[in-house]
Design an enzyme around this catalytic site. Structure first.
Site, mmCIF file in Angstrom:
data_model
loop_
_atom_site.group_PDB
_atom_site.id
_atom_site.type_symbol
_atom_site.label_atom_id
_atom_site.label_comp_id
_atom_site.label_asym_id
_atom_site.label_seq_id
_atom_site.Cartn_x
_atom_site.Cartn_y
_atom_site.Cartn_z
ATOM 1 N N GLY A 19 0.538 -1.542 -0.155
ATOM 2 C CA GLY A 19 0.093 -0.002 0.231
ATOM 3 C C GLY A 19 0.738 1.462 0.038
ATOM 4 C CB ALA A 20 2.165 3.108 -1.495
ATOM 5 C CB SER A 29 3.559 -3.330 -3.731
ATOM 6 O OG SER A 29 3.625 -2.484 -3.826
ATOM 7 C CB ALA A 30 4.539 -0.736 0.724
ATOM 8 C CG ASP A 69 4.398 -5.786 -10.563
ATOM 9 O OD1 ASP A 69 3.325 -5.323 -10.556
ATOM 10 O OD2 ASP A 69 5.648 -6.545 -10.244
ATOM 11 C CG HIS A 103 1.571 -3.109 -8.974
ATOM 12 N ND1 HIS A 103 3.222 -3.224 -8.019
ATOM 13 C CD2 HIS A 103 1.817 -2.286 -7.455
ATOM 14 C CE1 HIS A 103 2.798 -2.893 -6.820
ATOM 15 N NE2 HIS A 103 2.276 -2.649 -6.366
#
Length: 523
Positions: free
Chosen positions: A124-125, A211-212, A336, A455
């Site tokens: 979630g960045a 991701s994160a 991605d 992504h």
């Protein structure tokens, strides 16, 4: 027929009264009881939602052990996600009281013991997310039920602080940052201490994330604070070498946040920020989602981990010796970068609109700004070498996605993969490429028909959605989901040391030996 009906009724009754369940479980904080559900004949599962693994965290402080509780804690409901901005970036949701985890424990004929354990860290960045994931009609994205049941493993999902409350830093000891990483570490340590009581094996813990979350997993392997807590790791679409993973200039963004909440930017800044309203801080830490080929959105992700001299004592590339005894799998989705480049170059998702070649050059110039004009020219020459004299509209658009995929994900992940292999002792190194086409691609749909795996497209298959919501998928999607769950949960058992290959994954031996895109169709 009557006798058969009676026998069936008796069998069902006997199974019901003898349902396998852990019952009340003793943890180092107190007793907990979850909910037992029936999955099939002689197959049950205990589900624990909302177990605290740490106390309510102090503002911009490391998490502390939970003081414990009296009686039996009913762990049957998800707890609040950590405070974060809403989807419209106009308000906040969640709470500072958010350090809880969830556990899924499958049982067969008898109560499970000694099961492998999978600990999930969401993405979630570093700005958003929750241990339960997105929810539609009580169908939570990060429900661990399908992985636990089909993989015969215990699944744990955890909450950690995000946004300003999780990662704001001045770059100094007064506001060092990385609070969300410390939350993750506290949860992993809790699992290591307590999971045996839930039927798990603390010597067979895998930490995995996307991701994160994939960056976080990588950082959890690199930090010296996790020695011996887990043996395996999986980073999906994110490692500590990705351009959004480390904020090299945290002070500048901290000052921007301080100004928004009426705090000074001198030596009084940190004390003032610590006393500021948490919702105001969270909103002030919202990043800009506006972007262009000259200022790609990946450069706007300013709330991320920092090199603090503690959790991250050095540049991540210098810390891979700490992964020497960890089995590690890294991987990417073949497109991605689409989620990001679709915001940077808006025309790539418009099938009837040309994407100007100048936009390709501008994006490459932004990505290679540290290398100057020569770097941009070399990159452009590389990515257009197969264009010919008159490239099609689709070719140009796909090239933009390829550039973003390589820069943001593929090249950093390949670099991490080789660093792990170079430092490995007992640990083994694996990689995968996920290329199942996005299901929204095609005529009159949001994505173009040439779309591959965007992504986060892998998450629905990893968490078994083709099984839990079968009407939304085809049989081949269930096959793919089954393959992924099998590989993720049986990493060391199924894969030989850099020898075996399959349609879904391959070992280090088959990864290209240069920083070139790993294309193909190993979906």
């Amino acid at each position: 027929m009557l006798k058969l009906g009676i026998l069936v009724a008796v069998a069902v009754f006997l199974e019901t009264v003898s349902a396998t369940s852990l019952g009340v479980v003793y943890t180092d904080g107190g007793k907990v009881k979850g909910k037992n559900i029936r999955l099939g004949f002689r197959r049950h599962m205990d589900v624990f939602r909302g177990i605290p693994f740490a106390d309510i965290p102090g503002r911009f402080e490391k998490p502390k052990r939970h003081p414990g509780w009296d009686g039996v804690l009913k762990a049957t409901e998800y707890r609040n996600r950590c405070m974060q901005v809403n989807l419209l970036l106009t308000d906040t949701r969640g709470s500072e009281d958010c350090l809880y985890l969830n556990i899924w424990v499958p049982h067969g004929r008898s109560v499970s013991t000694g099961l492998p354990v999978m600990v999930w860290i969401y993405g979630g960045a570093f700005m958003a997310g929750g241990s339960m994931g997105a929810n539609f009609l009580e169908n939570y994205l990060y429900s661990g039920q399908e992985i636990a049941d089909r993989g015969d493993v215990i699944v744990v999902t955890l909450g950690y602080r995000v946004g300003a409350l999780g990662f704001l830093s001045t770059g100094e000891s007064d506001l060092p940052g990385n609070y969300g990483l410390w939350d993750q570490q506290a949860a992993i340590a809790w699992v290591n201490r307590n999971i045996r009581s839930f039927g798990g094996d603390p010597d067979r813990i895998t930490v995995f994330g996307e991701s994160a979350g994939g960056v976080s997993v990588n950082l959890q392997t690199l930090t010296p604070h996790n020695k011996g807590l887990f043996k395996r790791a999986i980073s999906q679409s994110g490692v500590a070498l990705c351009p959004f993973a480390i904020n090299k200039n945290p002070r500048r963004f901290a000052e921007e946040v301080a100004i928004k909440v009426n705090c000074p930017t001198d030596e009084r800044m940190a004390p003032c920020l610590k006393m500021s309203d948490p919702a105001a801080l969270t909103l002030a830490g919202t990043v800009s989602i506006s972007s262009s080929p000259d200022q790609p959105i990946v450069f706007n992700l300013n709330l991320s981990p920092v090199i603090d001299g503690d959790f991250i004592p050095d540049d991540p590339s210098n810390l891979f010796n700490n992964t020497a005894d960890i089995d590690y799998m890294y991987g990417v989705n073949d497109m991605d970068g689409h989620l990001f480049t679709g915001l940077d170059v808006l025309t790539i998702n418009s099938p009837l609109v040309n994407t100007p070649i100048e936009d390709v050059k501008r994006l490459l110039t932004a990505y290679t700004k540290d290398q100057g004009k020569a770097g941009a020219d070399n990159a452009y020459s590389t990515y257009t070498s197969n264009w010919g004299s008159n490239p099609s509209r689709e070719t140009i658009k796909k090239t933009v996605v390829e550039i973003g995929t390589d820069y943001i994900f593929l090249v950093p992940i390949q670099a991490a993969l080789y660093l792990h292999a170079a430092n490995a002792k007992t640990g083994r190194t694996y990689s995968y490429l996920f290329s199942e086409p996005n299901r929204m691609g095609g005529i009159a749909r949001p994505y173009p028909s040439w779309m591959g795996a965007d992504h986060a497209d892998d998450l629905q298959y990893l968490f078994g959605k083709p099984f839990s919501t079968p009407l939304a998928y085809w049989p081949r999607h269930r096959d793919l989901s089954g393959y992924i769950i099998a590989y993720w949960t049986k990493l060391r058992q199924n894969w030989g040391p850099q020898q075996r290959r399959s349609k879904c994954a391959h070992s280090l031996a088959s990864v290209h030996q240069h920083w070139t895109p790993v294309r193909g169709d190993p979906s």
